[in-house]
Design an enzyme around this catalytic site. Structure first.
Site, PDB file in Angstrom:
ATOM      1  N   ASP A  63       8.951 -13.324 -20.725  1.00  0.00           N
ATOM      2  CA  ASP A  63       8.208 -14.387 -21.402  1.00  0.00           C
ATOM      3  C   ASP A  63       9.172 -15.400 -22.015  1.00  0.00           C
ATOM      4  OD1 ASP A  63       5.740 -15.560 -22.709  1.00  0.00           O
ATOM      5  OD2 ASP A  63       6.817 -14.930 -24.506  1.00  0.00           O
ATOM      6  N   GLU A 135       5.693 -11.889 -15.611  1.00  0.00           N
ATOM      7  CA  GLU A 135       6.704 -12.061 -16.658  1.00  0.00           C
ATOM      8  C   GLU A 135       7.770 -10.972 -16.574  1.00  0.00           C
ATOM      9  OE1 GLU A 135       4.450 -14.353 -20.284  1.00  0.00           O
ATOM     10  OE2 GLU A 135       4.182 -12.179 -20.149  1.00  0.00           O
TER      11      GLU A 135
END
Length: 245
Positions: A63, A135
């Protein structure tokens, strides 16, 4: 029996993953790292593995890496936009709906290792699970190959689709068009609602975008905000195609 099933799943993953990386033109060294990136907690639980072997730590890292990568892309691409606008655009790109779109472009969900119950209940198509795996993969790619490889991946899988029709609602075309106007010193942009039609439960709004007291494009939507975005999109695409406004 359980160990044999696990071996089969891992072997199948490794074959699919190797093929996927070849198709993306990406290299890798540590396949175990990527296996972890695609290991959902249900898979770990089914085979009584260490709870830290699932993909949540890599998701956390990925992320942050995605935010950095997209920030650099927006910083370079939009030199006239202030920090607030860049932050808003980044948030609409690094979010679950858009990450799912990017992941589905390359069928990344096919690689996810799931527990039996999660597989049966449709986990492979669950948006949150897909975006988490996306992610985590980015986090693994960063650790294994570095930021340059993440950028190469983003150039193939993220950046080309940021302004694609499929991402309308993700991309803020009002901001995009405002930046163009600012860079060309063309004056103020305003939006005007010109029509409302349909029953109360199914309204259709039409708005036009006005530049230097001239209506340059219009758009329709289920809300006033959506119609303005559509109008801005049309104006922005006229600009991209180098047609006079």
């Amino acid at each position: 029996m359980a160990n044999q099933k696990k071996k089969e799943m891992v072997h199948n993953f490794q074959q699919k993953f190797t093929d996927k990386m070849k198709s993306l033109g990406l290299h890798f060294k540590n396949i175990d790292l990527y296996q972890q990136a695609f290991s959902h907690s249900s898979f770990i639980n089914d085979f009584n593995m260490n709870r830290l072997e699932h993909n949540e730590r890599l998701e956390f890292l990925g992320d942050a890496v995605l935010e950095l990568t997209v920030s650099r892309y927006l910083f370079d691409r939009h030199p006239h936009l202030p920090e607030g606008n860049l932050t808003k655009m980044r948030a609409t790109i690094v979010c679950e709906p858009s990450l799912v779109i990017f992941a589905n472009k390359i069928k990344l969900n096919e690689l996810i290792l799931l527990g039996k119950g999660e597989e049966k209940t449709g986990g492979r198509t669950r948006p949150s699970l897909i975006s988490d795996a996306f992610e985590a993969f980015v986090g693994a790619l960063y650790l294994d190959q570095g930021l340059d490889s993440v950028w190469t991946f983003a150039e193939k899988v993220i950046f080309p689709y940021v302004e694609d029709d499929e991402l309308v609602g993700v991309v803020d075309f009002k901001t995009q068009f405002q930046e163009y106007v600012h860079s060309q010193n063309k004056g103020d942009v305003t939006y005007q609602l010109i029509k409302e039609e349909g029953p109360a439960h199914h309204r259709l709004f039409t708005s036009e975008v006005i530049l230097e007291n001239k209506a340059v494009a219009e758009g329709k939507g289920k809300t006033k905000k959506e119609s303005e975005q559509k109008a801005a999109e049309q104006a922005y695409k006229l600009m991209k195609n180098k047609k006079s406004l």
